[in-house]
Design a protein around this motif. Structure first.
Motif, short mmCIF file in Angstrom:
data_model
loop_
_atom_site.label_atom_id
_atom_site.label_comp_id
_atom_site.label_asym_id
_atom_site.label_seq_id
_atom_site.Cartn_x
_atom_site.Cartn_y
_atom_site.Cartn_z
N SER A 32 0.84 -1.21 0.00
CA SER A 32 0.00 0.00 0.00
C SER A 32 0.87 1.26 0.00
CB SER A 32 -1.03 -0.02 1.13
OG SER A 32 -0.49 0.33 2.35
N LEU A 33 2.07 1.16 0.58
CA LEU A 33 3.02 2.28 0.47
C LEU A 33 3.36 2.52 -1.00
CD1 LEU A 33 5.01 4.32 1.78
CD2 LEU A 33 6.65 2.45 1.93
N ALA A 34 3.57 1.41 -1.72
CA ALA A 34 3.84 1.54 -3.17
C ALA A 34 2.66 2.22 -3.85
CB ALA A 34 4.09 0.15 -3.77
N GLY A 35 1.45 1.86 -3.43
CA GLY A 35 0.24 2.49 -3.98
C GLY A 35 0.23 4.00 -3.72
N GLU A 36 0.69 4.38 -2.52
CA GLU A 36 0.76 5.82 -2.20
C GLU A 36 1.73 6.54 -3.13
OE1 GLU A 36 -1.78 6.99 -0.49
OE2 GLU A 36 -0.51 8.18 0.81
N PHE A 37 2.91 5.91 -3.35
CA PHE A 37 3.89 6.53 -4.26
C PHE A 37 3.29 6.69 -5.66
CE2 PHE A 37 7.53 4.33 -1.75
CZ PHE A 37 7.66 5.42 -0.90
N ILE A 38 2.66 5.62 -6.11
CA ILE A 38 2.16 5.63 -7.50
C ILE A 38 0.99 6.61 -7.63
CG2 ILE A 38 1.21 4.19 -9.37
CD1 ILE A 38 4.20 3.67 -8.64
N VAL B 62 -3.70 -0.55 5.88
CA VAL B 62 -3.42 0.17 4.63
C VAL B 62 -2.99 1.59 4.99
CG1 VAL B 62 -4.50 1.04 2.52
CG2 VAL B 62 -4.98 -1.29 3.32
N GLN B 63 -2.05 2.12 4.24
CA GLN B 63 -1.52 3.46 4.57
C GLN B 63 -2.65 4.49 4.63
OE1 GLN B 63 1.50 1.76 5.18
NE2 GLN B 63 2.34 3.78 4.84
N LEU B 64 -2.53 5.41 5.58
CA LEU B 64 -3.53 6.48 5.73
C LEU B 64 -3.54 7.39 4.49
CD1 LEU B 64 -2.41 7.41 9.30
CD2 LEU B 64 -4.75 6.70 8.78
N CYS B 65 -4.67 7.90 4.08
CA CYS B 65 -6.01 7.59 4.52
C CYS B 65 -6.67 6.62 3.52
CB CYS B 65 -6.85 8.86 4.55
SG CYS B 65 -6.45 10.01 5.86
N ASP C 151 -12.90 1.43 7.68
CA ASP C 151 -11.58 2.03 7.42
C ASP C 151 -10.52 0.97 7.16
OD1 ASP C 151 -12.47 4.60 7.90
OD2 ASP C 151 -11.37 4.88 9.78
N PRO C 152 -10.14 0.72 5.92
CA PRO C 152 -8.97 -0.15 5.70
C PRO C 152 -7.68 0.43 6.29
CG PRO C 152 -10.30 -0.03 3.71
CD PRO C 152 -10.85 1.00 4.66
N HIS C 153 -7.68 1.73 6.63
CA HIS C 153 -6.44 2.27 7.24
C HIS C 153 -6.35 1.95 8.74
CE1 HIS C 153 -8.56 6.49 7.70
NE2 HIS C 153 -8.68 5.84 8.83
N LYS C 154 -7.30 1.18 9.26
CA LYS C 154 -7.17 0.78 10.68
C LYS C 154 -6.64 -0.66 10.74
CE LYS C 154 -10.04 4.15 13.05
NZ LYS C 154 -10.52 5.12 12.06
N GLY D 268 -12.15 9.20 5.62
CA GLY D 268 -12.03 8.47 6.89
C GLY D 268 -13.39 8.13 7.44
N GLY D 269 -13.38 7.39 8.54
CA GLY D 269 -14.63 7.00 9.18
C GLY D 269 -15.46 8.21 9.59
N SER D 270 -14.79 9.30 9.92
CA SER D 270 -15.53 10.50 10.33
C SER D 270 -16.43 10.97 9.19
CB SER D 270 -14.57 11.64 10.70
OG SER D 270 -13.70 11.21 11.71
#
Ligand SMILES: Cc1ncc(COP(=O)(O)O)c(C=O)c1O
Length: 478
Positions: A95-101, A302-305, A295-298, A145-147
């Motif tokens: 998921s970090l790779a996904g953030e970069f891309i 998976v990297q936030l958000c 939230d998959p980020h919990k 986010g969940g909020s």
């Protein structure tokens, strides 16, 4: 194909090389459990240390890399094995790779034209999650986010009760919604934003395990109706923030069905339990809700958000996220049926689906299941250790992987236990040894350790217990 040297300036090229070299170093440093998880500097100390002002002229690349080093050095190591503070942690490299891309391709999710493959990926992720929930004709959208998922849930509910409200406002009708006393604070923000007013979010008491008492809910709905108000929504929680409690969704669904109320379930934290056949029964009845946030980020790490709002009946979001005709320059093209901008409260929106998709492709369904099962088994391990220790108390039997602990020591009164428990957390953090969070249950302080970080293991848990007890003993009267 253009040669890289023609595309990037020397500054850009050295900057990117420097940044990528730091990725390896940072991930490696964060894995070292003998290092500090936080420097815990005060606001003033950090401010004095750093030179943050931007100047009239630009800086050179070495200075910029040194700024980046400062940033990384001063960051809390959220992938450190001793990071157990919020409901997330660790670095999922896919998921970090996904953030970069995502950042590299730099687009926005509003139209298919601008985000073609990203739109299909978001559709695929939403469909996959709808199936896990058990929604047969649903739809969904990624949110911040969940909020914001809770806000969208409340907005959908308002729209069902008073569809005209989006055009004419609430015109004197007093809407009321219901949450449990342990619901996340974002539900209050949502009540504020949609204009029902904080006082009209009615708080229902919970039992000793932290779940909403449905008989109290029923009474409160009756009382509001008798007062001439308009109940329109119940927000249940599947995994409360402090204790991880799951509200009784079947009972909530029965009440909402009978009273014609929208049922929104905040599964920001607990949604991930749907990924394992061993834990999914915890969320039994979730398919009866009208909408859900997850939230998959919990717990999925998976990297936030990365957060998804799901709704049972498709067509709802397009109606609720009405844009009028003003977005003619953006959204009214031939491909409008494929444009996710019609279903979102945002205009510009990051491609958060890519990192979830890459993480899911990397792990597969089985990988998720074993991650969640491992977290639950580590939480069990921690629970057992706490129960076995004569100086510690397990404050609530957890349903999820948040474990609430109190230091009870030896012959301490309640007030001593409370002050020592609070002080233990301060010292764990100021020494940089562990990050766990603090909260209150029944007005008394507790330490909450969360298992949502892949680097936590049994040894880390043993060390946490030893550290808590060591500090507790040192603070106790001799
Ligand atoms: C139960 C619950 N709902 C919603 C939220 C808010 O989620 P986010 O931080 O993604 O907005 C949280 C955050 O911890 C939470 O615990």
């Amino acid at each position: 194909m253009a040669d890289d040297n023609e595309v990037l300036s020397d500054f850009d090229e050295r900057l990117l090389q420097g940044v990528f070299a730091r990725v390896w170093r940072y991930l490696g440093d964060s894995a070292d459990s003998s290092s500090l998880v936080t420097k815990a500097r005060s606001h003033q100390e950090l401010k004095n240390k750093l030179e943050l002002a931007v100047g009239r002229t630009g800086i050179d690349v070495d200075t910029m890399l040194s700024d980046i080093d400062d940033y990384l050095n001063e960051s809390v190591k959220t992938s450190h094995p001793h990071f157990m503070n919020p409901l997330w942690g660790g670095t999922d490299v896919a998921s970090l790779a996904g953030e970069f891309i995502t950042a590299l391709a730099n687009t926005s999710m509003y139209t298919f034209e601008l985000a073609p493959m990203a739109t299909l990926i978001e559709n695929e992720m939403v469909d996959t999650m709808l199936k896990l929930v058990g929604y047969k004709a649903g739809e969904g959208i990624f949110t911040t986010g969940g909020s914001n998922g809770n806000l969208l849930g409340l907005l959908c509910a308002r729209d069902r009760k008073f569809p005209d409200a989006q055009r004419v406002g609430l015109v004197g009708k007093q809407l009321v919604a219901f949450i449990s006393e342990d619901a996340h604070y974002s539900t209050s923000m949502a009540a504020n934003v949609i204009g029902i007013g904080l006082d009209n979010l009615i708080t229902i008491p919970t039992d000793e395990s932290g779940t909403m008492i449905t008989a109290e809910l029923q009474e409160a709905i009756g009382a509001e109706k008798r007062a001439g108000n308009f109940p329109f929504c119940v927000i249940g929680t599947a995994g409360t923030t402090v204790t991880g409690a799951v509200d009784p969704m079947n009972e909530l669904a029965d009440i909402c069905h009978q009273e014609k109320l929208w049922l929104h379930i905040d599964a920001a934290w607990g949604g991930a339990t749907l990924l394992s056949p061993k834990t999914r029964s915890l969320l039994h009845g979730i398919d009866l809700a009208d909408s859900i946030c997850w939230d998959p980020h919990k717990m999925m790490g998976v990297q936030l958000c990365c957060s998804v709002f799901l709704v049972k009946n498709s067509g709802t979001l397009r109606k609720v996220c009405v844009h009028t005709e003003k977005a003619h320059y953006l959204l009214l093209g031939d491909a409008e049926d494929n444009d996710l901008g019609h279903m979102s409260l945002q205009c510009g929106r990051r491609v958060d689906a890519l990192k979830l998709w890459l993480a899911w492709r990397a792990k597969g369904n089985e990988g998720w299941a074993s991650q969640i099962e491992r977290y639950f088994s580590l939480a069990d391990y921690l629970v057992t250790k706490v129960k076995e220790h004569s100086r510690l108390e397990l404050v609530v039997e957890p349903s999820m992987t948040n474990v609430c602990i109190r230091y009870i020591g030896y012959r301490l009164n309640e007030s001593q236990q409370d002050s020592i428990t609070a002080e233990i957390r301060k010292q764990l953090i100021s020494s940089g040894r562990f990050m766990v969070s603090h909260s209150q249950i029944n007005g008394r302080p507790i330490l909450r350790a969360v298992i949502a970080n892949p680097r936590v293991d049994e040894k880390v848990i043993d060390d946490l217990i030893d550290s808590i007890v060591e500090i507790g003993v040192s603070l106790s009267p001799k």
